[in-house]
Design a protein around this motif. Structure first.
Motif, short mmCIF file in Angstrom:
data_model
loop_
_atom_site.label_atom_id
_atom_site.label_comp_id
_atom_site.label_asym_id
_atom_site.label_seq_id
_atom_site.Cartn_x
_atom_site.Cartn_y
_atom_site.Cartn_z
N VAL A 94 1.19 -1.20 0.00
CA VAL A 94 0.15 0.11 -0.01
C VAL A 94 0.86 1.31 -0.06
CG1 VAL A 94 -0.34 0.14 2.59
CG2 VAL A 94 -1.87 1.08 1.14
N ARG A 95 0.33 2.42 -0.63
CA ARG A 95 1.19 3.68 -0.48
C ARG A 95 0.20 4.61 0.02
NH1 ARG A 95 4.36 7.27 -4.90
NH2 ARG A 95 3.77 9.37 -3.81
N ILE A 96 0.38 5.10 0.84
CA ILE A 96 -0.28 6.27 1.56
C ILE A 96 0.37 7.69 1.19
CG2 ILE A 96 -1.30 7.04 3.64
CD1 ILE A 96 -2.35 4.16 3.75
N ASP A 97 -0.24 8.73 0.70
CA ASP A 97 0.35 10.08 0.51
C ASP A 97 -0.27 10.97 1.69
OD1 ASP A 97 1.38 8.97 -1.56
OD2 ASP A 97 -0.09 9.95 -3.22
N ILE A 98 0.63 11.79 2.08
CA ILE A 98 0.40 12.76 3.20
C ILE A 98 0.04 14.07 2.21
CG2 ILE A 98 1.13 14.27 5.08
CD1 ILE A 98 3.26 11.85 5.70
N MET A 99 -1.00 14.48 2.08
CA MET A 99 -1.60 15.62 1.37
C MET A 99 -1.69 16.95 2.11
SD MET A 99 -1.80 13.80 -1.41
CE MET A 99 -2.66 14.58 -2.55
N LYS A 100 -1.44 18.13 1.66
CA LYS A 100 -1.79 19.32 2.28
C LYS A 100 -2.43 20.04 0.99
CE LYS A 100 0.47 23.82 2.80
NZ LYS A 100 1.92 24.58 2.99
N ASN A 101 -3.44 20.33 1.33
CA ASN A 101 -4.52 20.97 0.05
C ASN A 101 -4.41 20.45 -0.94
OD1 ASN A 101 -5.16 22.98 2.20
ND2 ASN A 101 -3.50 24.23 1.57
N GLY A 102 -4.63 19.06 -0.93
CA GLY A 102 -4.57 18.33 -2.07
C GLY A 102 -3.35 18.03 -2.91
N LYS A 103 -2.16 18.45 -2.48
CA LYS A 103 -0.88 18.35 -3.00
C LYS A 103 -0.07 17.49 -1.93
CE LYS A 103 -1.08 22.39 -5.44
NZ LYS A 103 -0.68 23.84 -5.78
N LEU A 104 0.77 16.56 -2.85
CA LEU A 104 1.53 15.79 -2.33
C LEU A 104 2.72 16.23 -1.15
CD1 LEU A 104 2.35 12.60 -2.04
CD2 LEU A 104 4.07 12.85 -3.79
N SER A 105 2.84 15.92 0.16
CA SER A 105 3.57 16.53 0.97
C SER A 105 4.72 15.36 1.49
CB SER A 105 3.23 17.18 1.87
OG SER A 105 2.49 18.07 1.48
N GLY A 106 4.47 14.11 1.28
CA GLY A 106 5.21 13.06 1.73
C GLY A 106 4.35 11.58 1.50
N TYR A 107 5.27 10.68 1.72
CA TYR A 107 4.36 9.33 1.74
C TYR A 107 5.07 8.20 2.27
CZ TYR A 107 7.89 7.83 -1.63
OH TYR A 107 8.96 7.20 -2.35
N LEU A 108 3.93 7.20 2.27
CA LEU A 108 4.61 5.89 3.16
C LEU A 108 4.12 4.84 2.24
CD1 LEU A 108 5.01 4.62 5.83
CD2 LEU A 108 2.76 4.91 6.39
N PHE A 109 5.12 3.92 1.86
CA PHE A 109 4.96 2.96 1.05
C PHE A 109 5.34 1.59 1.82
CE2 PHE A 109 6.35 -0.61 -1.66
CZ PHE A 109 5.23 -0.39 -2.95
N ILE A 110 4.66 0.60 1.93
CA ILE A 110 4.77 -0.55 2.68
C ILE A 110 4.45 -1.71 1.89
CG2 ILE A 110 4.13 -1.79 4.58
CD1 ILE A 110 2.72 0.61 5.81
N GLY A 111 5.54 -2.67 1.57
CA GLY A 111 5.33 -3.86 0.94
C GLY A 111 5.71 -4.97 1.92
N THR A 112 4.82 -5.93 2.12
CA THR A 112 4.91 -6.95 3.23
C THR A 112 5.91 -7.96 3.06
OG1 THR A 112 3.17 -8.33 2.64
CG2 THR A 112 2.61 -6.61 4.27
N GLN A 113 6.07 -8.30 2.09
CA GLN A 113 6.93 -9.43 1.40
C GLN A 113 6.71 -10.83 2.43
OE1 GLN A 113 10.87 -7.81 1.64
NE2 GLN A 113 10.55 -6.81 -0.37
N GLY A 114 5.54 -10.86 2.71
CA GLY A 114 5.06 -12.15 3.58
C GLY A 114 5.33 -11.83 4.90
N ILE A 115 5.64 -10.89 5.58
CA ILE A 115 5.72 -10.75 6.96
C ILE A 115 4.86 -9.65 7.47
CG2 ILE A 115 8.28 -11.49 6.96
CD1 ILE A 115 9.02 -8.99 7.02
N TRP A 116 4.68 -9.44 8.84
CA TRP A 116 3.87 -8.29 9.20
C TRP A 116 4.83 -7.03 9.22
CZ3 TRP A 116 -0.78 -8.26 12.30
CH2 TRP A 116 -1.23 -6.99 12.86
#
Length: 162
Positions: A94-116
């Protein structure tokens, strides 16, 4: 000039030294977590419904949007956990973007590869009164199931620095 006169002169030039006078006049902070697992919708806002603190009332638990009540520097943190997927689930990310007034300000990408996996991202934003900050679900893998909720696995928080 004696030492006491020099100290008095320096103190008068420096102005007040009482640190309590430098406290911010506005106390704005929030922390919200997911009370249960979340199945995020691509293109939607990630909403944390269980508000633990909300000084200044700037976070809306129904919309997931933080609205700056005053201009200033704000610090935000998002933490997201994804439980271990089953091998049949396929790609689990999943990729989650941190948005400021609808514009990208940072993001978080998580790929599990089979682990928590539990990951965090933080950002410092200059906001004007009325600016909005939210978490936008950018993309998920074909096997993505859920973001872990409960027990503080996933949360969103922020506070006014000055």
């Amino acid at each position: 000039m004696c030492i006491n006169e020099k100290i008095t002169l320096l103190e008068s030039k420096a102005g007040p030294t009482n640190l309590s006078q430098n406290k911010p006049t506005h106390q704005i902070s929030f922390m919200a977590t997911a009370s249960r697992d979340i199945k995020p919708i691509v293109g939607g806002t990630l909403i944390f419904d269980q508000v633990l603190t909300n000084k200044g009332g700037a976070y809306n638990r129904n919309t997931g949007i933080f609205t700056a009540p005053v201009s200033g520097s704000y610090f935000f943190v998002v933490t997201v956990s994804i439980p271990t997927p089953s091998p049949a689930n396929g790609q689990d990310y999943v990729r989650i973007d941190i948005m400021k007034n609808g514009k990208l300000s940072g993001y978080l990408f998580i790929g599990t590869q089979g682990i928590w996996i539990k990951r965090s991202e933080n950002t410092l934003l200059e906001l004007s009164k009325g600016d909005k900050v939210n978490l936008h679900v950018r993309t998920t893998g074909s096997g993505f199931q859920r973001i872990a909720g409960g027990s503080y696995h996933s949360h969103f928080s922020g506070f006014l620095i000055n």
